[in-house]
Design an enzyme around this catalytic site. Structure first.
Site, PDB file in Angstrom:
ATOM      1  CB  CYS A  24      45.699  28.807  50.508  1.00 26.76           C
ATOM      2  SG  CYS A  24      44.935  30.685  51.597  1.00 26.76           S
ATOM      3  N   GLY A 145      30.615  46.129  50.313  1.00 20.39           N
ATOM      4  CA  GLY A 145      31.155  44.744  49.812  1.00 20.39           C
ATOM      5  C   GLY A 145      30.866  45.167  48.124  1.00 20.39           C
ATOM      6  CG  HIS A 146      32.174  45.424  44.154  1.00 20.20           C
ATOM      7  ND1 HIS A 146      31.200  46.213  43.365  1.00 20.20           N
ATOM      8  CD2 HIS A 146      32.517  44.270  42.989  1.00 20.20           C
ATOM      9  CE1 HIS A 146      31.097  45.959  42.367  1.00 20.20           C
ATOM     10  NE2 HIS A 146      31.856  44.656  41.606  1.00 20.20           N
ATOM     11  CG  ASP A 233      49.267  35.263  57.547  1.00 19.59           C
ATOM     12  OD1 ASP A 233      49.968  36.076  57.203  1.00 19.59           O
ATOM     13  OD2 ASP A 233      48.111  35.682  57.887  1.00 19.59           O
TER      14      ASP A 233
END
Ligand code: CO
Ligand code: CO
Length: 353
Positions: A24, A145-146, A233
């Site tokens: 993050c 997905g990709h 969150d």
């Protein structure tokens, strides 16, 4: 970039060293993002119940009178070395934004980037298997997905959940007098950074990995059962950054009892040894614009409260007796704590006591 031989095996690879910014901390900071988004005109729609305006965790779009979808996307660079653990953490983190709104995740799409020409494809397979393990535990179906080629590995998910339009828990509902519950410790960014720089052994990272792979589903259940007013969150903007988003959206002030905030073991010591990710440093500078600290709150603790985390806990605001009930339900299985309160004064500001 060419990776050495010991990085080629899924068993010995140190995935966290394959990237410049960890997890993050690779997220574009809040001030930069605000400048960028200020120039873009996003169309509005009466069915859009929660959009970009309030910096909330996920968007909510109404389908019928009693059904809306919650959507979010999250992906980032590896913060831990083991590919399976990285996959689990990234998926848990992606699902978290749906739980933070009070929603139930139902489907997900994988998003991955990988240096397929220079790293063993088995590593990517294990990352995806980690994501599958979490999806299965959450009752979420992965639809597809990709994957793109990239110099640095990245992984995450776009997640869709369901919610009743009348039961959305945004970050805008906190009321003066509310107490605040936090459902995971802070400082995971410090620990993962210390591990990347060989400041701690892998075993010292275990508590953080255990928490980062813990779904916020039980915390969501507890907050829905006991009248949560607001929730978010705790991730890349740190505890104070996400608390400030709640304070701004709710037009209230927030007081944090620094002594009550649960920290992972060794966090303050590792901050004093300078194992601080750049995302956390950036947060600390930004947070000083709206945060006042009591004199006794030492520098290392200020850093910890701004730590750029991945897959942190829920920060929930509710009336004190409801917060107590949530705490009683969660404390057997979660490291949770009542960490502060909501005040009438100080619109959008944070006081750390
Ligand atoms: Co969030
Ligand atoms: Co997010």
């Amino acid at each position: 970039m060419l990776y050495p031989a010991d990085m080629q095996s899924p068993d010995t690879v140190r995935l966290s060293l394959c990237t410049k910014f960890g997890g993050c901390a690779s997220k574009v900071g809040a001030p930069d993002l605000a400048r960028v988004l200020a120039g873009v005109r996003f169309p509005t729609d009466p069915k859009l119940l929660v959009g970009l305006a309030t910096s909330d965790d996920a968007g909510v779009y109404q389908l019928t009178r009693d059904l809306a979808i919650v959507q979010t996307v999250d992906f980032f660079t590896p913060i831990v070395d083991d590919p399976f653990d990285f996959g689990r953490i990234a998926a848990t983190n992606a699902l978290s934004d749906v739980y933070a709104m009070g929603g139930t995740p139902i489907t997900a799409l994988n998003i991955a980037a990988f240096p397929i020409d220079t790293l063993d494809p088995e590593i990517l397979r294990r990352i995806l298997e980690g994501g599958v393990a979490v999806a299965v535990a959450a009752g979420v179906v992965i639809l597809g997905g990709h994957t793109v080629k990239d110099e640095e590995p990245k992984y995450g998910m776009a997640v869709t959940g369901t919610i009743h339009p009348g039961k959305i828990v945004t970050n805008a509902g906190a009321r003066p007098g509310d107490h605040l519950l936090l459902t995971k410790p802070v400082g995971a960014g410090i620990l993962t950074t210390a591990r990347r720089r060989d400041g701690i052994p892998e075993s010292d990272l275990a508590p953080a990995i255990a928490e980062m792979t813990r779904l916020n589903a039980a915390a969501r259940d507890a907050m829905l059962a006991h009248n949560a007013h607001a929730a978010t969150d705790v991730t890349g903007f740190g505890l104070l950054g996400h608390a400030a988003e709640m304070a701004r959206a709710s037009h209230v002030g927030i007081e944090i009892d620094s002594i009550s905030v649960p920290l992972f073991p060794r966090v303050l010591e590792l901050i004093d040894l300078d194992f601080v990710p750049s995302g956390t440093e950036g947060n600390l500078t930004y947070h000083s614009e709206f945060t006042s600290y009591a004199d006794h709150v030492v520098g290392a603790l200020r850093v910890a409260l701004s730590d750029a985390m991945t897959s942190g806990g829920l920060l929930i605001a509710a009336e004190p007796h409801d917060i107590r009930k949530m705490y009683m339900e969660l404390e057997k299985t979660h490291t949770c704590a009542v960490i502060g309160r909501v005040t009438e004064d100080g619109d959008g500001t944070i006081s750390v006591l």
